[in-house]
Design an enzyme around this catalytic site. Sequence first.
Site, PDB file in Angstrom:
ATOM      1  CG  HIS A 288     -58.648  85.350   6.191  1.00 23.18           C
ATOM      2  ND1 HIS A 288     -58.383  84.286   5.315  1.00 23.18           N
ATOM      3  CD2 HIS A 288     -58.288  86.441   5.753  1.00 23.18           C
ATOM      4  CE1 HIS A 288     -58.667  84.698   4.383  1.00 23.18           C
ATOM      5  NE2 HIS A 288     -57.159  85.551   4.582  1.00 23.18           N
TER       6      HIS A 288
ATOM      7  CG  HIS B  27     -58.999  92.443   1.018  1.00 27.09           C
ATOM      8  ND1 HIS B  27     -59.370  92.101  -0.817  1.00 27.09           N
ATOM      9  CD2 HIS B  27     -58.567  91.128   1.231  1.00 27.09           C
ATOM     10  CE1 HIS B  27     -58.824  90.877  -0.842  1.00 27.09           C
ATOM     11  NE2 HIS B  27     -59.042  89.911   0.165  1.00 27.09           N
TER      12      HIS B  27
ATOM     13  CG  ASP C 143     -61.923  87.842   3.363  1.00 28.15           C
ATOM     14  OD1 ASP C 143     -62.450  87.641   4.014  1.00 28.15           O
ATOM     15  OD2 ASP C 143     -60.528  87.026   2.850  1.00 28.15           O
ATOM     16  CG  ASP C 144     -56.206  89.989   3.694  1.00 33.96           C
ATOM     17  OD1 ASP C 144     -57.407  88.749   4.276  1.00 33.96           O
ATOM     18  OD2 ASP C 144     -55.623  90.009   3.244  1.00 33.96           O
TER      19      ASP C 144
HETATM   20 ZN    ZN Z   1     -56.311  86.796   2.968  1.00 33.13          ZN
END
Ligand code: ZN
Length: 236
Positions: free
Chosen positions: A91, A185, A40-41
Site C-alpha cells: 500500500h 482500515h 489498509d494502512d
Molecule cells: Zn490507505
Amino acid sequence: MKRCLTLLLAAVCFLQPFCLPVCAGGPDKPFKGCVALTFDDGPSGPITGKLLDALAARGVKATFFVCSYRIEKFPDTLCRIAEEGHEIGLHSCCHSYMHKMSREEVAEDITGCMQNVSECCGVRPRLFRPPGGLYSDALTEAAKDEQLSVILWSVDPCDWDPKNKNSIVSSVVRRVQPGSIILMHDLYAHSVTAAAEIIDRLQKEGYQFCTVSELAEFYGAELEPGGVYGNFPPSS
Ligand code: ZN
C-alpha cells in the site's frame, strides 16, 4: 435422466458449503458466495493484534495492504499477519497519492515497499492497492513490471470517518454481494469491533470469507500483473 440431474445438482448445492477449497468460515444458511475483507494502512500494533484475534476466533482469512512506514513501527505484527495465513499486499511506502507520479517514481515506491515486506517476513506480495485507490497508466505499468495486480474495492463503509462509526456494519451488510471486496482500515478500535460483527452477520447469511487472491481464484479470474480489479468476477 432429468430427475438424476436434479438430484445431482441438489447434492452439489447441499455439499458446497462443506467442500469449498478456499473460503473459510461456516455459514448457518446455504452457501451464498465468497467475499474478501481487506484492511489498509497498517500494521497498527495492538489494534491489528485485536483484529487478528477476532479473525482467528472466527476462522477467517483477510488481506492486509500495508505501508512501509508502519512496518518499521510494527514489524512483529506484520510477521504475525503472515504467520496466521492472511494475505499481504502493498500500500506504498508513506501513503502518498501516486496517480500523478511518474512511472519511475511509482516504481521506486513500490520496490521500496516490496523490499520492506520481504525483508520483514519473507513474503513477496502479488497485490498492490494505491493510496486512495487513485491510479494512472504509469502506475499500472509500474505495477506490471513488479508482477503486481492493482486491487481496489467494491464496498466502502468509510470506517475512517468518525461520523460513520455506528453505520459501518449496516453499510457493508446492505451493499455486499458475492465477489465483493470490502475496504476497511486496521487503524481504529471501532473498525475491529465492526469487522467482527460484519463477519458474524454475513456468515449467518451464508457468506464465506477468503483472501483477495482466493476470491479471484474462486470466481475463475486470472489476476494479471498490471490489471485493475474492484470485485470478482471482474466484469460484475
Ligand atoms: Zn490507505
